[in-house]
Scaffold this motif. Structure first.
Motif, mmCIF file in Angstrom:
data_model
loop_
_atom_site.group_PDB
_atom_site.id
_atom_site.type_symbol
_atom_site.label_atom_id
_atom_site.label_comp_id
_atom_site.label_asym_id
_atom_site.label_seq_id
_atom_site.Cartn_x
_atom_site.Cartn_y
_atom_site.Cartn_z
ATOM 1 N N HIS A 116 9.762 3.443 -0.427
ATOM 2 C CA HIS A 116 11.221 3.494 -0.607
ATOM 3 C C HIS A 116 11.581 3.242 -2.067
ATOM 4 N N ARG A 117 10.815 2.402 -2.741
ATOM 5 C CA ARG A 117 11.063 2.113 -4.157
ATOM 6 C C ARG A 117 10.575 3.245 -5.058
ATOM 7 N N GLY A 118 9.730 4.122 -4.495
ATOM 8 C CA GLY A 118 9.276 5.286 -5.247
ATOM 9 C C GLY A 118 8.083 5.054 -6.152
ATOM 10 N N ARG A 119 7.405 3.945 -5.985
ATOM 11 C CA ARG A 119 6.219 3.656 -6.797
ATOM 12 C C ARG A 119 5.323 2.663 -6.062
ATOM 13 N N PRO A 120 4.040 2.669 -6.383
ATOM 14 C CA PRO A 120 3.160 1.675 -5.774
ATOM 15 C C PRO A 120 3.335 0.318 -6.456
ATOM 16 N N PRO A 121 2.977 -0.770 -5.786
ATOM 17 C CA PRO A 121 3.050 -2.092 -6.425
ATOM 18 C C PRO A 121 2.005 -2.204 -7.542
ATOM 19 N N ARG A 122 2.321 -2.999 -8.539
ATOM 20 C CA ARG A 122 1.414 -3.179 -9.684
ATOM 21 C C ARG A 122 0.520 -4.394 -9.449
ATOM 22 N N ALA A 123 -0.762 -4.215 -9.674
ATOM 23 C CA ALA A 123 -1.715 -5.307 -9.482
ATOM 24 C C ALA A 123 -1.582 -6.361 -10.580
ATOM 25 N N ASP A 124 -1.053 -5.975 -11.742
ATOM 26 C CA ASP A 124 -0.947 -6.919 -12.851
ATOM 27 C C ASP A 124 0.322 -7.771 -12.792
ATOM 28 N N PRO A 126 2.314 -10.627 -11.052
ATOM 29 C CA PRO A 126 1.957 -11.715 -10.124
ATOM 30 C C PRO A 126 2.657 -11.644 -8.770
ATOM 31 N N ASN A 127 3.921 -11.253 -8.745
ATOM 32 C CA ASN A 127 4.638 -11.232 -7.477
ATOM 33 C C ASN A 127 4.360 -9.963 -6.671
ATOM 34 N N GLU A 128 3.591 -9.009 -7.211
ATOM 35 C CA GLU A 128 3.246 -7.778 -6.496
ATOM 36 C C GLU A 128 1.761 -7.678 -6.178
ATOM 37 N N ARG A 129 0.994 -8.687 -6.574
ATOM 38 C CA ARG A 129 -0.467 -8.630 -6.450
ATOM 39 C C ARG A 129 -0.932 -8.479 -4.991
ATOM 40 N N SER A 130 -0.379 -9.258 -4.098
ATOM 41 C CA SER A 130 -0.767 -9.182 -2.687
ATOM 42 C C SER A 130 -0.377 -7.829 -2.086
ATOM 43 N N ASP A 131 0.828 -7.370 -2.423
ATOM 44 C CA ASP A 131 1.272 -6.063 -1.945
ATOM 45 C C ASP A 131 0.368 -4.958 -2.486
ATOM 46 N N SER A 132 -0.069 -5.110 -3.722
ATOM 47 C CA SER A 132 -0.944 -4.110 -4.335
ATOM 48 C C SER A 132 -2.274 -4.006 -3.596
ATOM 49 N N ARG A 133 -2.809 -5.151 -3.191
ATOM 50 C CA ARG A 133 -4.077 -5.142 -2.446
ATOM 51 C C ARG A 133 -3.917 -4.418 -1.118
ATOM 52 N N LEU A 134 -2.839 -4.715 -0.376
ATOM 53 C CA LEU A 134 -2.604 -4.050 0.906
ATOM 54 C C LEU A 134 -2.343 -2.555 0.720
ATOM 55 N N TRP A 135 -1.588 -2.195 -0.317
ATOM 56 C CA TRP A 135 -1.314 -0.777 -0.622
ATOM 57 C C TRP A 135 -2.625 -0.045 -0.890
ATOM 58 N N ARG A 136 -3.478 -0.647 -1.733
ATOM 59 C CA ARG A 136 -4.756 -0.020 -2.087
ATOM 60 C C ARG A 136 -5.651 0.155 -0.861
ATOM 61 N N GLU A 137 -5.730 -0.876 -0.009
ATOM 62 C CA GLU A 137 -6.536 -0.781 1.207
ATOM 63 C C GLU A 137 -6.040 0.348 2.101
ATOM 64 N N ALA A 138 -4.728 0.417 2.305
ATOM 65 C CA ALA A 138 -4.165 1.447 3.188
ATOM 66 C C ALA A 138 -4.372 2.843 2.624
#
Length: 153
Positions: A116-124, A126-138
């Motif tokens: 919905h935000r139009g971009r993947p979460p950034r791993a770098d 800090p507040n998006e790190r966990s979301d980035s891991r789940l996004w990458r796994e999926a």
């Protein structure tokens, strides 16, 4: 409750030779997206029309926006692009991964929120790190099914 997948009879060319163990004249295979499938989910005679996606991220973002808008989503240049699939096909791939316990609801939620935000979460960040891991796994688990269907190039 058991969820069964549709059965399909394979064309003669894809069947085991006569007399082979388990051969009874027609081969039946459960369609699915796992690595244990005997054939790909897309029949060889089907030609898809439209532009395939570059990667899984582009496909997910388009799917979520298309489901929300219920219309064609453009390529950013202001013109509509004829895509190679319907959004429901991507949703079916996600559903299959969920039913096979390859992803869970956390993965689906993160895919929806960030698409919905139009971009993947950034791993770098800090507040998006966990979301980035789940996004990458999926997206890693979704890549093979989408590629086997010809949805991504």
């Amino acid at each position: 409750m058991s969820h069964r997948q549709p059965m399909t009879t394979l064309p003669r060319a894809a069947q085991a030779p006569p007399g082979a163990k388990g051969s009874r004249g027609s081969a039946t295979v459960r369609h699915g997206l796992g690595h244990d499938a005997a054939v790909t989910s897309r029949p060889t005679g089907v030609q898809r029309r439209g532009v395939p996606f570059r990667d899984v991220e582009e496909c997910i973002i388009w799917t979520i926006k298309a489901l929300g808008d219920a219309a064609e989503v453009g390529d950013g240049s202001g013109r509509a692009v004829s895509r190679i699939c319907e959004p429901i096909e991507v949703v079916r791939c996600l559903d299959t991964l969920y039913r096979r316990r390859r992803i869970d609801l956390r993965h689906a939620r993160i895919l929806r929120i960030w698409a919905h935000r139009g971009r993947p979460p950034r791993a770098d960040a800090p507040n998006e790190r966990s979301d980035s891991r789940l996004w990458r796994e999926a997206t890693e688990r979704l890549e093979w099914p989408l590629r086997s269907l010809g949805i991504i190039s």
